[in-house]
Write a protein that holds these residues in place. Structure first.
Motif, mmCIF file in Angstrom:
data_model
loop_
_atom_site.group_PDB
_atom_site.id
_atom_site.type_symbol
_atom_site.label_atom_id
_atom_site.label_comp_id
_atom_site.label_asym_id
_atom_site.label_seq_id
_atom_site.Cartn_x
_atom_site.Cartn_y
_atom_site.Cartn_z
ATOM 1 N N ASP A 42 -12.895 -3.957 -1.068
ATOM 2 C CA ASP A 42 -12.516 -4.021 0.343
ATOM 3 C C ASP A 42 -11.956 -2.670 0.758
ATOM 4 N N VAL A 43 -12.814 -1.832 1.357
ATOM 5 C CA VAL A 43 -12.439 -0.482 1.763
ATOM 6 C C VAL A 43 -12.356 -0.405 3.280
ATOM 7 N N ASP A 44 -11.736 0.683 3.783
ATOM 8 C CA ASP A 44 -11.723 0.938 5.224
ATOM 9 C C ASP A 44 -13.156 0.894 5.741
ATOM 10 N N PRO A 45 -13.332 0.595 7.041
ATOM 11 C CA PRO A 45 -14.689 0.505 7.579
ATOM 12 C C PRO A 45 -15.541 1.757 7.337
ATOM 13 N N GLU A 46 -14.989 2.926 7.533
ATOM 14 C CA GLU A 46 -15.726 4.173 7.345
ATOM 15 C C GLU A 46 -14.758 5.268 6.902
ATOM 16 N N ASP A 55 -11.366 11.230 4.203
ATOM 17 C CA ASP A 55 -10.778 10.231 3.318
ATOM 18 C C ASP A 55 -10.982 8.819 3.838
ATOM 19 N N PHE A 56 -10.676 7.874 2.968
ATOM 20 C CA PHE A 56 -10.699 6.454 3.320
ATOM 21 C C PHE A 56 -9.688 5.745 2.437
ATOM 22 N N GLY A 57 -9.374 4.519 2.813
ATOM 23 C CA GLY A 57 -8.358 3.787 2.074
ATOM 24 C C GLY A 57 -8.837 2.441 1.580
ATOM 25 N N LEU A 58 -8.045 1.899 0.693
ATOM 26 C CA LEU A 58 -8.244 0.557 0.168
ATOM 27 C C LEU A 58 -6.918 0.075 -0.384
ATOM 28 N N PHE A 62 -3.015 -5.733 -6.137
ATOM 29 C CA PHE A 62 -1.603 -6.051 -5.956
ATOM 30 C C PHE A 62 -1.105 -5.668 -4.567
ATOM 31 N N GLY A 63 -1.987 -5.126 -3.723
ATOM 32 C CA GLY A 63 -1.608 -4.765 -2.371
ATOM 33 C C GLY A 63 -1.142 -3.338 -2.194
ATOM 34 N N ASN A 64 -1.211 -2.532 -3.255
ATOM 35 C CA ASN A 64 -0.795 -1.138 -3.151
ATOM 36 C C ASN A 64 -1.842 -0.323 -2.402
ATOM 37 N N HIS A 65 -1.391 0.627 -1.595
ATOM 38 C CA HIS A 65 -2.282 1.493 -0.837
ATOM 39 C C HIS A 65 -2.873 2.562 -1.742
ATOM 40 N N VAL A 66 -4.171 2.773 -1.617
ATOM 41 C CA VAL A 66 -4.872 3.827 -2.354
ATOM 42 C C VAL A 66 -5.705 4.589 -1.345
ATOM 43 N N ARG A 67 -5.672 5.922 -1.395
ATOM 44 C CA ARG A 67 -6.494 6.780 -0.533
ATOM 45 C C ARG A 67 -7.395 7.599 -1.440
ATOM 46 N N ILE A 68 -8.630 7.769 -1.013
ATOM 47 C CA ILE A 68 -9.575 8.615 -1.734
ATOM 48 C C ILE A 68 -10.008 9.695 -0.760
#
Length: 76
Positions: A42-46, A55-58, A62-68
């Protein structure tokens, strides 16, 4: 920190209630986004173009924020 405090921190982090963002870098944010999305993550839309790169997020399970992020080139 004490063991009791460490346990409290672990519990909060595992619930996504504490901590900051975790950043990873990639050479191709668009391709990485597509790969993760195809895998059912389940990633950000775009991916979004930011001043520092793309970048994008997911969120992890456990609900922790991750950015790539794909960093922009070095400033001239």
């Amino acid at each position: 920190m004490s063991e009791a405090t460490a346990e409290t921190v672990r519990e909060l982090v595992s619930k996504g209630s504490a901590g900051g963002h975790l950043f990873f870098t990639t050479d191709d944010a668009v391709a990485e986004h597509a790969r993760l999305k195809a895998a059912g993550v389940d990633v950000d839309p775009e991916p979004v173009v930011q001043p520092y790169g793309t970048d994008f997020g997911l969120r992890d399970p456990f609900g922790n924020h991750v950015r790539i992020a794909q960093p922009a080139g070095a400033p001239a």
